[in-house]
Every structure is written in structure tokens, then in C-alpha cells.
Design a protein around this motif. Structure first.
Motif, PDB file in Angstrom:
ATOM      1  N   PRO A   1      40.400  30.799  41.397  1.00  0.00           N
ATOM      2  CA  PRO A   1      39.027  30.676  41.908  1.00  0.00           C
ATOM      3  C   PRO A   1      38.515  29.235  41.921  1.00  0.00           C
ATOM      4  O   PRO A   1      37.820  28.831  42.860  1.00  0.00           O
ATOM      5  CB  PRO A   1      38.213  31.549  40.944  1.00  0.00           C
ATOM      6  N   ALA A   2      38.853  28.462  40.912  1.00  0.00           N
ATOM      7  CA  ALA A   2      38.379  27.080  40.858  1.00  0.00           C
ATOM      8  C   ALA A   2      38.946  26.258  42.001  1.00  0.00           C
ATOM      9  O   ALA A   2      38.266  25.389  42.563  1.00  0.00           O
ATOM     10  CB  ALA A   2      38.748  26.452  39.506  1.00  0.00           C
ATOM     11  N   ALA A   3      40.190  26.523  42.373  1.00  0.00           N
ATOM     12  CA  ALA A   3      40.843  25.741  43.422  1.00  0.00           C
ATOM     13  C   ALA A   3      40.227  25.980  44.791  1.00  0.00           C
ATOM     14  O   ALA A   3      40.351  25.133  45.682  1.00  0.00           O
ATOM     15  CB  ALA A   3      42.338  26.066  43.460  1.00  0.00           C
ATOM     16  N   VAL A   4      39.557  27.128  44.977  1.00  0.00           N
ATOM     17  CA  VAL A   4      38.942  27.432  46.277  1.00  0.00           C
ATOM     18  C   VAL A   4      37.421  27.408  46.211  1.00  0.00           C
ATOM     19  O   VAL A   4      36.736  27.888  47.115  1.00  0.00           O
ATOM     20  CB  VAL A   4      39.445  28.794  46.819  1.00  0.00           C
ATOM     21  N   GLY A   5      36.886  26.865  45.127  1.00  0.00           N
ATOM     22  CA  GLY A   5      35.441  26.689  45.023  1.00  0.00           C
ATOM     23  C   GLY A   5      34.659  27.921  44.662  1.00  0.00           C
ATOM     24  O   GLY A   5      33.472  28.019  44.987  1.00  0.00           O
ATOM     25  N   LEU A   6      35.279  28.874  43.962  1.00  0.00           N
ATOM     26  CA  LEU A   6      34.600  30.126  43.627  1.00  0.00           C
ATOM     27  C   LEU A   6      34.489  30.348  42.113  1.00  0.00           C
ATOM     28  O   LEU A   6      34.314  31.480  41.670  1.00  0.00           O
ATOM     29  CB  LEU A   6      35.332  31.315  44.260  1.00  0.00           C
ATOM     30  N   SER A   7      34.571  29.285  41.340  1.00  0.00           N
ATOM     31  CA  SER A   7      34.579  29.449  39.881  1.00  0.00           C
ATOM     32  C   SER A   7      33.259  29.967  39.335  1.00  0.00           C
ATOM     33  O   SER A   7      33.191  30.451  38.198  1.00  0.00           O
ATOM     34  CB  SER A   7      34.930  28.126  39.200  1.00  0.00           C
ATOM     35  N   ASP A   8      32.171  29.892  40.135  1.00  0.00           N
ATOM     36  CA  ASP A   8      30.865  30.354  39.675  1.00  0.00           C
ATOM     37  C   ASP A   8      30.505  31.736  40.231  1.00  0.00           C
ATOM     38  O   ASP A   8      29.348  32.162  40.148  1.00  0.00           O
ATOM     39  CB  ASP A   8      29.782  29.349  40.077  1.00  0.00           C
ATOM     40  N   LEU A   9      31.462  32.452  40.758  1.00  0.00           N
ATOM     41  CA  LEU A   9      31.182  33.747  41.394  1.00  0.00           C
ATOM     42  C   LEU A   9      30.974  34.864  40.376  1.00  0.00           C
ATOM     43  O   LEU A   9      30.489  35.943  40.717  1.00  0.00           O
ATOM     44  CB  LEU A   9      32.320  34.107  42.350  1.00  0.00           C
ATOM     45  N   GLY A  10      31.347  34.653  39.123  1.00  0.00           N
ATOM     46  CA  GLY A  10      31.193  35.672  38.093  1.00  0.00           C
ATOM     47  C   GLY A  10      31.390  35.076  36.720  1.00  0.00           C
ATOM     48  O   GLY A  10      31.863  33.946  36.585  1.00  0.00           O
ATOM     49  N   ARG A  11      31.026  35.844  35.678  1.00  0.00           N
ATOM     50  CA  ARG A  11      31.129  35.379  34.294  1.00  0.00           C
ATOM     51  C   ARG A  11      32.268  36.107  33.592  1.00  0.00           C
ATOM     52  O   ARG A  11      32.437  37.309  33.741  1.00  0.00           O
ATOM     53  CB  ARG A  11      29.821  35.630  33.545  1.00  0.00           C
ATOM     54  N   SER A  12      33.012  35.353  32.789  1.00  0.00           N
ATOM     55  CA  SER A  12      34.153  35.940  32.099  1.00  0.00           C
ATOM     56  C   SER A  12      33.779  36.576  30.764  1.00  0.00           C
ATOM     57  O   SER A  12      34.459  37.509  30.311  1.00  0.00           O
ATOM     58  CB  SER A  12      35.233  34.876  31.871  1.00  0.00           C
ATOM     59  N   ALA A  13      32.717  36.103  30.119  1.00  0.00           N
ATOM     60  CA  ALA A  13      32.386  36.585  28.773  1.00  0.00           C
ATOM     61  C   ALA A  13      32.100  38.086  28.776  1.00  0.00           C
ATOM     62  O   ALA A  13      31.259  38.568  29.545  1.00  0.00           O
ATOM     63  CB  ALA A  13      31.170  35.828  28.236  1.00  0.00           C
ATOM     64  N   ASP A  14      32.814  38.816  27.911  1.00  0.00           N
ATOM     65  CA  ASP A  14      32.603  40.262  27.740  1.00  0.00           C
ATOM     66  C   ASP A  14      32.648  41.016  29.061  1.00  0.00           C
ATOM     67  O   ASP A  14      31.899  41.980  29.275  1.00  0.00           O
ATOM     68  CB  ASP A  14      31.265  40.529  27.047  1.00  0.00           C
ATOM     69  N   TRP A  15      33.544  40.607  29.951  1.00  0.00           N
ATOM     70  CA  TRP A  15      33.575  41.206  31.286  1.00  0.00           C
ATOM     71  C   TRP A  15      33.786  42.712  31.236  1.00  0.00           C
ATOM     72  O   TRP A  15      33.068  43.473  31.900  1.00  0.00           O
ATOM     73  CB  TRP A  15      34.671  40.556  32.127  1.00  0.00           C
ATOM     74  N   ALA A  16      34.764  43.175  30.473  1.00  0.00           N
ATOM     75  CA  ALA A  16      35.077  44.610  30.445  1.00  0.00           C
ATOM     76  C   ALA A  16      33.889  45.410  29.924  1.00  0.00           C
ATOM     77  O   ALA A  16      33.522  46.445  30.502  1.00  0.00           O
ATOM     78  CB  ALA A  16      36.313  44.859  29.581  1.00  0.00           C
TER      79      ALA A  16
END
Length: 343
Positions: free
Chosen positions: A150-165
Motif C-alpha cells: 500500500p505504501a508503494a502505491v500511495g494508499l498507506s492511509d486507507l486504513g488502520r492496522s491497530a486491533d484490526w480483527a
């Protein structure tokens, strides 16, 4: 409230669309050969010619909550996918305001292919070998998406990883609870939902494999090339986000054609086992498939809640009752199957 747009296909509608297409740099004078595409989606899909090229216009129904944001999000993801090998329809442009056609919309290049849950062409109908090729191609396409950085295509801010599940389970539980405030909606409408929720919260996956998710990946959102050897495009990216990449494969598996009696496959479909697709994915995707049964359970829960929304909207008077009942039956079976396969 925005004024309603011109009637689809009317001279005014064509004039406005032509002017908009010209502003996107497309050569042509007026849209011709308009054809509505039917694929089970609630969006308006129009295939048309403009100059020498063919395009597809996609417009959410009006009114729709989050319509402008969803179109902008989908356009952003499609633009980013141009830097990857993920099969998709090339983005022409998007309009998030209502001034052109009375609501937000986007236009992509037309991609030739068939919807494997709607109708099978002659070369693949009743052909186990050809349909196995489709299964392998689907596994490859999902693996390719899972490997996008995602970072390589400019989408690193599209969602949050913390406690995703944990957040996923909570989100879809809140959505389901919201239906219960609608007049006529029974609190026990999806009887197995509480048991599936209990299975999901009993133990979460040990590790997270974060990446780009389509968010609604099933064969209805894939266009298969005419010979069945590759996926020509993955479509309908309006729910795209960042999350654990195993969920997209799980969505494909729980919705696999022929596995649900309430969702019959296209005539001539014999490939009712998703094993080849899963094995192909496992060969290609470095993230692996640990805890995959949990993701299958989550996919069924999430899809059931989304489908149940059609029943809720029909009770509110904003959706078709027949469609609501049909999708409710699929939602019920998804949850029952989830319990059978739950970890």
C-alpha cells in the motif's frame, strides 16, 4: 438537497456526459450505444461508446449514504492500481459532486469478460478443465492483490492496522444491531449471528498480514477473460480498504459458486470446490494462510450483515422487498455454513 439530474440517456444527459468526458481528455462528440449492465449490483452501470473507445459509467443510487466519499475512494484505489499488475478497469475520471449528472459517478474503460455467476460462455460451460483454469486464475488474482504494498502505491492511509480483527467484528456487529431499530425488523432475523459472533471473539488470529483489501471479493465482482484462463478485471472497489489480506480470499471461498443452495451458480458451472484457488493463492502469496478458518468465519459474518442490509432497506421502504428476501436467505445460509466450518 441537490436538484435531480437529467434522465439517463436523454439529450441533456448525453450533452453533460460528453462535455465531462471531453474534460477528461477523451476524444468523441456524444455517447452512443448505451447499454445498461445488469449484474446484481444496486449501482447504475451504463456501457457506452465515446468516439472510438468503449467505457462504463458507474453511479450509486440516490440517495445513498457516503456516495461521494465512496466514489472518491474507489477512484483513488483505481488510480493507485495503475501502478500494479492487479487486473482492473482503467480509471477515466470521477465526479464526487452532483452538478453533472445529479449524483457522484465514475467512468472506467470497458473490459471484455464474463461474470461467472451470471452466464457461462460456450468454451467453459460444462467443462471441468476450463473451470479449473478459472479457479486457478482467481487464486492468482487474489494473491496478486495481497502482494501489493500500500505504501508503494500511495494508499498507506486507507486504513488502520491497530486491533484490526477486533474492530472488524465490532463494526459488523454494530451494523447488524442498527437494523434492529427499523420497524418490522425482527431482532432474531439472523438467528445464527450471535453464535458466529461468539466464535469470532473467542480467539483472534495470532498475527496480522496487513495489506490492500478489495473488501467484497467474489466472482460477481470479477470479469473472466473469454477463454477462462485469466481474470480480466476485478471490479467494484467501493469497499476497498487496508486490512488483513486473508479476508479477500475468505470472501471468495465462502461465496464460491455452487456452495450455497440459496445462491445457485450459472447453468453449466461444475467447479463447486474452491480448493484449487486456495492452493494457487498459497503457492504465490508470501503471507500464508495460518488461521484461515477464522477469516472464513469473519467473511461469512461480514457478507451476511451486508446482505441483510437489503432486507432492512426494504422494510424502510427504500429497497426492493423481493431482493431483500432473496439476499436474507443467502445471509442465513452463510451464517449456518460459518458455524459448520468455524474454528
Amino acid at each position: 438537497m441537490a436538484a435531480p439530474g437529467p434522465r439517463v440517456g436523454s439529450p441533456e444527459w448525453s450533452r453533460r456526459l460528453a462535455a465531462w468526458m471531453s474534460r477528461q481528455g477523451c476524444a468523441g462528440s456524444t455517447p452512443t450505444g448505451l447499454r445498461r449492465i445488469d449484474g446484481g449490483t444496486q449501482n447504475l452501470l451504463i456501457r457506452f461508446l465515446f468516439g472510438e473507445s468503449e467505457y462504463v459509467l458507474r453511479q450509486p443510487p440516490r440517495p445513498v449514504a457516503g456516495g461521494p466519499g465512496m466514489i472518491g475512494r474507489e477512484a483513488r484505489v483505481l488510480g493507485a492500481l495503475a501502478r500494479t499488475e492487479v487486473p482492473h478497469a482503467r480509471l477515466v475520471g470521477a465526479e464526487t459532486e452532483s452538478r453533472v449528472l445529479g449524483g457522484p459517478f465514475l467512468v472506467t474503460a470497458f473490459v471484455a469478460g464474463f461474470n461467472a455467476v451470471a452466464e457461462l460462455p460456450g468454451p467453459v460451460r460444462d467443462s471441468p478443465a476450463a473451470q479449473r483454469g478459472i479457479a486457478l486464475a482467481a487464486g492468482e488474482a487474489v494473491a496478486g492483490l495481497a502482494m501489493v504494498d500500500p505504501a508503494a502505491v500511495g494508499l498507506s492511509d486507507l486504513g488502520r492496522s491497530a486491533d484490526w480483527a477486533q474492530r472488524q467484528v465490532a463494526r459488523w456487529t454494530r451494523t447488524l444491531d442498527g437494523y434492529r431499530g427499523i420497524g418490522g425488523y425482527r431482532a432474531d432475523s439472523l438467528a445464527a449471528a450471535s453464535a458466529v459472533h461468539a466464535r469470532l471473539t473467542r480467539r483472534y488470529p495470532r498475527e496480522q498480514r496487513f495489506g490492500l483489501l478489495h473488501g467484497d471479493l467474489h466472482f460477481g465482482n470479477m470479469l473472466v477473460a473469454a477463454d477462462g484462463r485469466r481474470i480480466a478485471a476485478i471490479v467494484d472497489w467501493e469497499l476497498a480498504t487496508l486490512g488483513d489480506v486473508r479476508l479477500d480470499l475468505a470472501h471468495l471461498v465462502v461465496s464460491w459458486p455452487g456452495t450455497l443452495t440459496s445462491w445457485p451458480p450459472a447453468a453449466g458451472w461444475t467447479c463447486t470446490d474452491s480448493t484449487d484457488a486456495v492452493d494457487r493463492y498459497a503457492e504465490l502469496a508470501p503471507q500464508g494462510l495460518e488461521d484461515f478458518p477464522w477469516f472464513r468465519c469473519l467473511a461469512a459474518y461480514r457478507m451476511a450483515v451486508l446482505l441483510e442490509g437489503s432486507l432492512a432497506r426494504s422494510l424502510e421502504g427504500t429497497g426492493d422487498p423481493r431482493t431483500g428476501r432473496r439476499l436474507h436467505a443467502i445471509a442465513e445460509e452463510l451464517l449456518d455454513r460459518a458455524l459448520d466450518a468455524a474454528p
